[in-house]
Design a protein around this motif. Structure first.
Motif, PDB file in Angstrom:
ATOM      1  N   SER A  69      37.728 -41.116  36.988  1.00  0.00           N
ATOM      2  CA  SER A  69      36.351 -40.688  37.261  1.00  0.00           C
ATOM      3  C   SER A  69      35.936 -39.656  36.230  1.00  0.00           C
ATOM      4  O   SER A  69      36.768 -38.884  35.748  1.00  0.00           O
ATOM      5  N   VAL A  70      34.651 -39.637  35.912  1.00  0.00           N
ATOM      6  CA  VAL A  70      34.075 -38.630  35.017  1.00  0.00           C
ATOM      7  C   VAL A  70      32.811 -38.091  35.668  1.00  0.00           C
ATOM      8  O   VAL A  70      32.009 -38.865  36.207  1.00  0.00           O
ATOM      9  N   TRP A  71      32.625 -36.776  35.600  1.00  0.00           N
ATOM     10  CA  TRP A  71      31.415 -36.122  36.087  1.00  0.00           C
ATOM     11  C   TRP A  71      30.642 -35.622  34.881  1.00  0.00           C
ATOM     12  O   TRP A  71      31.207 -34.930  34.019  1.00  0.00           O
ATOM     13  N   THR A  72      29.367 -35.981  34.768  1.00  0.00           N
ATOM     14  CA  THR A  72      28.494 -35.388  33.759  1.00  0.00           C
ATOM     15  C   THR A  72      27.516 -34.487  34.507  1.00  0.00           C
ATOM     16  O   THR A  72      26.825 -34.949  35.421  1.00  0.00           O
ATOM     17  N   PRO A  73      27.482 -33.209  34.164  1.00  0.00           N
ATOM     18  CA  PRO A  73      26.625 -32.272  34.903  1.00  0.00           C
ATOM     19  C   PRO A  73      25.143 -32.505  34.646  1.00  0.00           C
ATOM     20  O   PRO A  73      24.768 -33.195  33.692  1.00  0.00           O
ATOM     21  N   PRO A  74      24.296 -31.904  35.471  1.00  0.00           N
ATOM     22  CA  PRO A  74      22.849 -32.052  35.303  1.00  0.00           C
ATOM     23  C   PRO A  74      22.408 -31.712  33.878  1.00  0.00           C
ATOM     24  O   PRO A  74      22.823 -30.693  33.316  1.00  0.00           O
ATOM     25  N   GLY A  75      21.600 -32.593  33.302  1.00  0.00           N
ATOM     26  CA  GLY A  75      21.014 -32.352  31.991  1.00  0.00           C
ATOM     27  C   GLY A  75      21.905 -32.640  30.803  1.00  0.00           C
ATOM     28  O   GLY A  75      21.433 -32.585  29.662  1.00  0.00           O
ATOM     29  N   GLU A  76      23.194 -32.929  31.003  1.00  0.00           N
ATOM     30  CA  GLU A  76      24.080 -33.189  29.861  1.00  0.00           C
ATOM     31  C   GLU A  76      23.773 -34.565  29.266  1.00  0.00           C
ATOM     32  O   GLU A  76      23.905 -35.586  29.938  1.00  0.00           O
ATOM     33  N   GLU A  77      23.384 -34.579  27.992  1.00  0.00           N
ATOM     34  CA  GLU A  77      23.094 -35.835  27.315  1.00  0.00           C
ATOM     35  C   GLU A  77      24.409 -36.519  26.961  1.00  0.00           C
ATOM     36  O   GLU A  77      25.327 -35.888  26.414  1.00  0.00           O
ATOM     37  N   HIS A  78      24.504 -37.810  27.291  1.00  0.00           N
ATOM     38  CA  HIS A  78      25.739 -38.551  27.108  1.00  0.00           C
ATOM     39  C   HIS A  78      25.442 -40.044  27.020  1.00  0.00           C
ATOM     40  O   HIS A  78      24.308 -40.467  27.232  1.00  0.00           O
ATOM     41  N   TRP A  79      26.464 -40.810  26.697  1.00  0.00           N
ATOM     42  CA  TRP A  79      26.398 -42.271  26.772  1.00  0.00           C
ATOM     43  C   TRP A  79      27.748 -42.772  27.254  1.00  0.00           C
ATOM     44  O   TRP A  79      28.739 -42.054  27.209  1.00  0.00           O
ATOM     45  N   HIS A  80      27.779 -44.023  27.729  1.00  0.00           N
ATOM     46  CA  HIS A  80      29.034 -44.638  28.136  1.00  0.00           C
ATOM     47  C   HIS A  80      28.979 -46.133  27.881  1.00  0.00           C
ATOM     48  O   HIS A  80      27.901 -46.724  27.837  1.00  0.00           O
ATOM     49  N   GLY A  81      30.173 -46.714  27.690  1.00  0.00           N
ATOM     50  CA  GLY A  81      30.241 -48.140  27.438  1.00  0.00           C
ATOM     51  C   GLY A  81      31.660 -48.609  27.240  1.00  0.00           C
ATOM     52  O   GLY A  81      32.607 -47.819  27.309  1.00  0.00           O
ATOM     53  N   GLY A  82      31.816 -49.917  26.999  1.00  0.00           N
ATOM     54  CA  GLY A  82      33.130 -50.515  26.821  1.00  0.00           C
ATOM     55  C   GLY A  82      33.724 -50.196  25.461  1.00  0.00           C
ATOM     56  O   GLY A  82      33.014 -49.868  24.512  1.00  0.00           O
ATOM     57  N   THR A  83      35.049 -50.299  25.359  1.00  0.00           N
ATOM     58  CA  THR A  83      35.685 -50.184  24.054  1.00  0.00           C
ATOM     59  C   THR A  83      35.369 -51.451  23.253  1.00  0.00           C
ATOM     60  O   THR A  83      34.812 -52.413  23.788  1.00  0.00           O
ATOM     61  N   ALA A  84      35.750 -51.453  21.983  1.00  0.00           N
ATOM     62  CA  ALA A  84      35.467 -52.608  21.128  1.00  0.00           C
ATOM     63  C   ALA A  84      36.187 -53.865  21.609  1.00  0.00           C
ATOM     64  O   ALA A  84      35.728 -54.980  21.345  1.00  0.00           O
ATOM     65  N   ASP A  85      37.307 -53.692  22.317  1.00  0.00           N
ATOM     66  CA  ASP A  85      38.132 -54.837  22.707  1.00  0.00           C
ATOM     67  C   ASP A  85      38.179 -55.112  24.206  1.00  0.00           C
ATOM     68  O   ASP A  85      38.882 -56.030  24.633  1.00  0.00           O
ATOM     69  N   ASN A  86      37.494 -54.301  25.002  1.00  0.00           N
ATOM     70  CA  ASN A  86      37.624 -54.439  26.454  1.00  0.00           C
ATOM     71  C   ASN A  86      36.294 -54.398  27.175  1.00  0.00           C
ATOM     72  O   ASN A  86      35.401 -53.639  26.805  1.00  0.00           O
ATOM     73  N   PHE A  87      36.213 -55.174  28.225  1.00  0.00           N
ATOM     74  CA  PHE A  87      35.140 -54.997  29.183  1.00  0.00           C
ATOM     75  C   PHE A  87      35.381 -53.662  29.883  1.00  0.00           C
ATOM     76  O   PHE A  87      36.520 -53.178  29.933  1.00  0.00           O
ATOM     77  N   MET A  88      34.346 -53.088  30.421  1.00  0.00           N
ATOM     78  CA  MET A  88      34.494 -51.904  31.249  1.00  0.00           C
ATOM     79  C   MET A  88      33.518 -52.024  32.400  1.00  0.00           C
ATOM     80  O   MET A  88      32.351 -52.377  32.207  1.00  0.00           O
TER      81      MET A  88
END
Length: 138
Positions: free
Chosen positions: A83-102
């Motif tokens: 699990s990952v928590w991103t706090p209020p207002g923190e700009e971020h992105w997320h996605g799969g690795t080059a070789d894996n679905f996520m």
């Protein structure tokens, strides 16, 4: 109590995501609850745009592997069970690795207007590759 019927899986909009990403909405806010929950599936290399959440966001990886990256350059490699928590207002992105679905559950609280997400610019291929290098991957 009541059963919430299964919602259809939809392809996410290209103006907010790079690559093929699919979303199944699990829960929308019903006052007094402000919970928003969705199941998001990223194909290899697919990712969100930069974005932030008014009240923060928890991501729970259910399958595969991916990245969560913030503006300071911090890279968290997310694997099934993490699990990952991103706090209020923190700009971020997320996605799969080059070789894996996520696949992850995205959990957040709605803001006063909509789900409280502020969508920003796409993550460039160069930024994606730099994050993978920082994570020790290709």
């Amino acid at each position: 109590m009541r059963l919430i019927p299964l919602n259809s899986t939809v392809k996410t909009p290209a103006e907010r995501f790079t690559g093929d990403v699919y979303l199944t909405m699990i829960k929308t806010p019903e006052p007094p609850s402000r919970l928003v929950a969705s199941l998001v599936r990223f194909t290899p290399g697919a990712r969100t745009n930069w974005h932030a959440h008014a009240v923060g966001q928890t991501l729970y990886c259910t399958e595969g592997g991916g990245y969560v990256v913030n503006r300071t350059g911090q890279v968290i490699v997310l694997r099934a069970g993490d699990s990952v928590w991103t706090p209020p207002g923190e700009e971020h992105w997320h996605g799969g690795t080059a070789d894996n679905f996520m696949c992850h559950l995205a959990l957040l609280e709605a803001g006063e207007h909509g789900d409280g997400t502020t969508w920003l610019e796409p993550v460039t291929d160069d930024d994606y590759r730099a994050a993978a290098r920082r994570a020790g991957q290709r």
